[in-house]
Design a protein around this motif. Sequence first.
Motif, PDB file in Angstrom:
ATOM      1  N   ASN A  35     -15.537  35.066 -47.507  1.00 37.43           N
ATOM      2  CA  ASN A  35     -15.313  34.352 -46.247  1.00 37.43           C
ATOM      3  C   ASN A  35     -13.887  34.520 -45.733  1.00 37.43           C
ATOM      4  O   ASN A  35     -13.635  34.345 -44.534  1.00 37.43           O
ATOM      5  CB  ASN A  35     -15.622  32.863 -46.431  1.00 37.43           C
ATOM      6  CG  ASN A  35     -17.117  32.595 -46.495  1.00 37.43           C
ATOM      7  OD1 ASN A  35     -17.904  33.247 -45.804  1.00 37.43           O
ATOM      8  ND2 ASN A  35     -17.516  31.636 -47.325  1.00 37.43           N
ATOM      9  N   LYS A  36     -12.938  34.846 -46.622  1.00 37.56           N
ATOM     10  CA  LYS A  36     -11.559  35.088 -46.203  1.00 37.56           C
ATOM     11  C   LYS A  36     -11.306  36.545 -45.829  1.00 37.56           C
ATOM     12  O   LYS A  36     -10.221  36.881 -45.380  1.00 37.56           O
ATOM     13  CB  LYS A  36     -10.596  34.684 -47.330  1.00 37.56           C
ATOM     14  CG  LYS A  36     -10.554  33.193 -47.610  1.00 37.56           C
ATOM     15  CD  LYS A  36      -9.617  32.881 -48.766  1.00 37.56           C
ATOM     16  CE  LYS A  36      -9.588  31.392 -49.072  1.00 37.56           C
ATOM     17  NZ  LYS A  36      -8.706  31.074 -50.220  1.00 37.56           N
ATOM     18  N   THR A  37     -12.325  37.385 -46.006  1.00 35.23           N
ATOM     19  CA  THR A  37     -12.160  38.812 -45.727  1.00 35.23           C
ATOM     20  C   THR A  37     -12.266  39.086 -44.236  1.00 35.23           C
ATOM     21  O   THR A  37     -13.095  38.505 -43.533  1.00 35.23           O
ATOM     22  CB  THR A  37     -13.232  39.626 -46.483  1.00 35.23           C
ATOM     23  OG1 THR A  37     -13.090  39.376 -47.878  1.00 35.23           O
ATOM     24  CG2 THR A  37     -13.063  41.107 -46.213  1.00 35.23           C
ATOM     25  N   LEU A  38     -11.431  39.950 -43.765  1.00 35.01           N
ATOM     26  CA  LEU A  38     -11.403  40.322 -42.357  1.00 35.01           C
ATOM     27  C   LEU A  38     -12.741  40.948 -41.949  1.00 35.01           C
ATOM     28  O   LEU A  38     -13.188  41.916 -42.561  1.00 35.01           O
ATOM     29  CB  LEU A  38     -10.275  41.320 -42.107  1.00 35.01           C
ATOM     30  CG  LEU A  38      -9.853  41.546 -40.654  1.00 35.01           C
ATOM     31  CD1 LEU A  38      -9.218  40.313 -40.078  1.00 35.01           C
ATOM     32  CD2 LEU A  38      -8.887  42.726 -40.581  1.00 35.01           C
ATOM     33  N   GLY A  39     -13.399  40.391 -40.943  1.00 38.05           N
ATOM     34  CA  GLY A  39     -14.658  40.937 -40.436  1.00 38.05           C
ATOM     35  C   GLY A  39     -15.894  40.287 -40.996  1.00 38.05           C
ATOM     36  O   GLY A  39     -16.985  40.492 -40.467  1.00 38.05           O
TER      37      GLY A  39
END
Length: 415
Positions: free
Chosen positions: A164-168
């Motif tokens: 969920n913290k990953t870009l995209g």
Amino acid sequence: MGAVTITSSPDTTTGRPTDGDREVGTLAAAPLRTEVVSELPYRDDELWKKLHPDSSKRCSAGTTEKCFLEITGMTCASCVSNIEKNLQKEDGIVSVLVALMAGKAEIKYKPDLIQPLEITQLIKNLGFEASVIEDYTDAAGSINLKVTGMTCASCVHNIESRLNKTLGVLHASVALATSKAHVRFDPEVVGPRDIIKIVEGIGFQATLIKRDPKDHNLDHKQEIKQWKKSFLSSLVFGIPVLILMIYMLIPGDQQHESMVLEQNLIPGLSILNLLFFVLCTFVQFLGGWYFYVQAYKSLKHRMANMDVLIVLATTIAYIYSCVILAVAIAEKAEQSPITFFDTPPMLFVFIALGRWLEHIAKSKTSEALAKLISLQATEAVIVTLGPDNCIIRYKYLSCMTDEILQYSGIWRSTL
């Protein structure tokens, strides 16, 4: 089994092939970067909004999502235009794309204003049958993963928080009991391979759950059964009408005029016209009921399609014949008038036959498409090239699906 070779030069920022990607044999090679590609940067909201102004719309409650619907009852381009025009007038629907041959619709919508089930109801109000294709609801930006190695709720929280913290990545949910993960993402920013590498980088094993290629949702058995039944029921009344039409072609003479069918039961009503009236009435309101329902739904939305044309032609012929026959009976005419009761039954017979054969042809086309889908590659090899265009490392992927191929990847088939 076929295989696919994927060649890429990973970027340290996103872990995806960059614009420097090239096929095997390209002269200009970008330098190889050896940083870990399983890590994607966390989302920096301020920087992300500056680089991608539209991202807030995709990640907010007013995000645009996509759904796929299966639509039955379409017969021509007018039906497609009818659906597209009426849906685009509704609030919350961004774009509509309908495929007549496949019987499918791709619709982009705003989930805070409208839902797929409401869209299907709008299509049903237009006179067509529609249902949501579950397998393709979020196929453009979602994947299902089989995750192994999880032992407790802490593992689930670890995977979900990292994704969920990953870009995209728009949303990620993990089920410990089934060892499955569902991830929604922006395909323009992150790809399935990146997500799998992130999960593996945490210390778990992740594989893409393969969809069954036979689930193509192009079956026309229901339509074939419907129109076969309609054709046979219309034919029961159409054959007697055809025989009577041949009888009417016999040249008129004194002997013909004295035949039984030409005699009047009452002044103005002959046996022939009575038979025509009975047979035509059954076909008009039993065999033609489907067309009346579809025409009503179309006219209710101020649209005209092929069903409206069929109902208009058959109804005019039927009403005209009833009127002139009633006038002849009222005036006690010596000879029964010429009517057009033979027109509606024959029209319904040939139209039902044509649509029956049409759906049989569509069914055969669908079977051919399913066989083509089953020929897709089932294995893939991801190859990383060095500065001198030599292979540095490679990785085999099994259970190949379309989802594992990211848009920026360079690939070639090795069937």
